[in-house]
Design an enzyme around this catalytic site. Structure first.
Site, PDB file in Angstrom:
ATOM      1  N   GLY A  99     -14.843  24.152  62.962  1.00 14.34           N
ATOM      2  CA  GLY A  99     -14.221  22.995  62.329  1.00 14.34           C
ATOM      3  C   GLY A  99     -15.049  22.319  61.267  1.00 14.34           C
ATOM      4  CE  LYS A 140     -10.663  32.964  62.048  1.00 14.51           C
ATOM      5  NZ  LYS A 140     -10.613  31.505  62.003  1.00 14.51           N
ATOM      6  CG  ASP A 197      -8.227  29.660  60.216  1.00  7.46           C
ATOM      7  OD1 ASP A 197      -7.852  28.508  59.932  1.00  7.46           O
ATOM      8  OD2 ASP A 197      -9.311  29.906  60.770  1.00  7.46           O
ATOM      9  CB  SER A 217     -17.635  21.500  54.001  1.00 14.13           C
ATOM     10  OG  SER A 217     -16.271  21.227  54.160  1.00 14.13           O
ATOM     11  CB  CYS A 218     -16.673  16.137  51.979  1.00 11.98           C
ATOM     12  SG  CYS A 218     -18.208  16.008  51.026  1.00 11.98           S
ATOM     13  CE1 TYR A 250      -9.718  15.179  54.106  1.00  9.06           C
ATOM     14  CE2 TYR A 250      -9.023  13.554  52.463  1.00  9.06           C
ATOM     15  CZ  TYR A 250      -8.801  14.244  53.651  1.00  9.06           C
ATOM     16  OH  TYR A 250      -7.662  14.016  54.369  1.00  9.06           O
ATOM     17  CB  ILE A 251      -8.957  19.442  49.641  1.00 14.31           C
ATOM     18  CG1 ILE A 251     -10.110  19.818  48.699  1.00 14.31           C
ATOM     19  CG2 ILE A 251      -7.616  19.789  49.006  1.00 14.31           C
ATOM     20  CD1 ILE A 251     -10.255  21.310  48.473  1.00 14.31           C
TER      21      ILE A 251
END
EC number: 6.3.3.3
Length: 234
Positions: free
Chosen positions: A13, A48, A56, A177-178, A210-211
């Site tokens: 996560g 994956k 995912d 990563s934000c 952040y998206i």
């Protein structure tokens, strides 16, 4: 054609899927010259190898116009949303490393850009005796480590880089990563890029913002373009 790229996290996560999606969007927007918006991309592959529970592979299938089925994105799928090694045991299913290797080879031959999202971090188990770092080493995959901007980021980064070095993983660099909007000052306090790079002896390849809407291809591509993309997609 670029080298297949493995995206791993310092934990679960932490933004692996976001980075994978951002790189896929960048490829489709700026590098894929042989596809129209209405046709599936033949040059991009997302892989994956194992997945437990919906998530995912379904996201990639719905978000991107890929020429892959769900089974081609993820050949080993388990219903139970826990670590694949434990899910396989609970469901009485074997984990056949040969199957995921064969599908990887097939996609590698077919695709110009192949993004491989790991199951968790480098230390996450694939079987009782095999972890993601083993797969990265055995498949000779160039690897990007995703580290979240939060307290503990420095130690997580250093520990994962140490494991990568011990397992002889070809670690290309770290992306921070934000998970929410952070100011430059907050990033420096929680996950100082220069300190992490210096202590881990690994380059920081950028900060993934952040998206909010992960279905927004334009925003994903823009986020990737702000990374050191020429050192990531090579």
């Amino acid at each position: 054609m670029i080298k297949p790229l493995l995206i791993v996290g310092s934990d679960t996560g932490v933004g692996k899927t976001v980075l994978t999606a951002a790189l896929a969007a960048y490829w489709l927007t700026y590098r894929d010259r042989n596809v129209s918006p209405t046709e599936p991309s033949k040059s991009l592959g997302i892989y994956k190898p194992l997945q437990s529970g919906e998530g995912d592979r379904e996201f990639y299938n719905q978000t991107f116009n890929l020429s892959q089925t769900l089974a081609e994105i993820t050949p080993l799928y388990f219903e139970t949303p826990i670590a694949p090694a434990i899910a396989a045991y609970k469901e009485g299913k074997p984990i056949d490393l040969g199957i995921i290797w064969q599908q990887f080879q097939k996609l590698q031959q077919q695709k110009e850009c192949l993004l491989v999202e790991a199951m968790g971090g480098l230390g996450s188990p694939i079987t009782d005796e095999y972890i993601v770092a083993d797969l990265a080493r055995d498949w000779a995959l160039d690897t990007i480590l995703v580290v979240p901007v939060r307290l503990g980021a420095i130690s997580q980064a250093i520990a994962n880089v140490a494991l990568a070095n011990m397992q002889k993983v070809k670690l290309r660099g770290i992306v921070l990563s934000c998970s929410q909007v952070y100011s430059t000052e907050e990033i420096e306090e929680l996950a100082p890029p220069q300190m992490i790079s210096r202590l881990a002896s690994v380059p920081i390849l950028g900060i993934l913002p952040y998206i909010k809407d992960l279905s927004d291809i334009a925003q994903l591509a823009l986020a990737a373009s702000e990374l050191d993309i020429e050192r990531i997609l090579i």
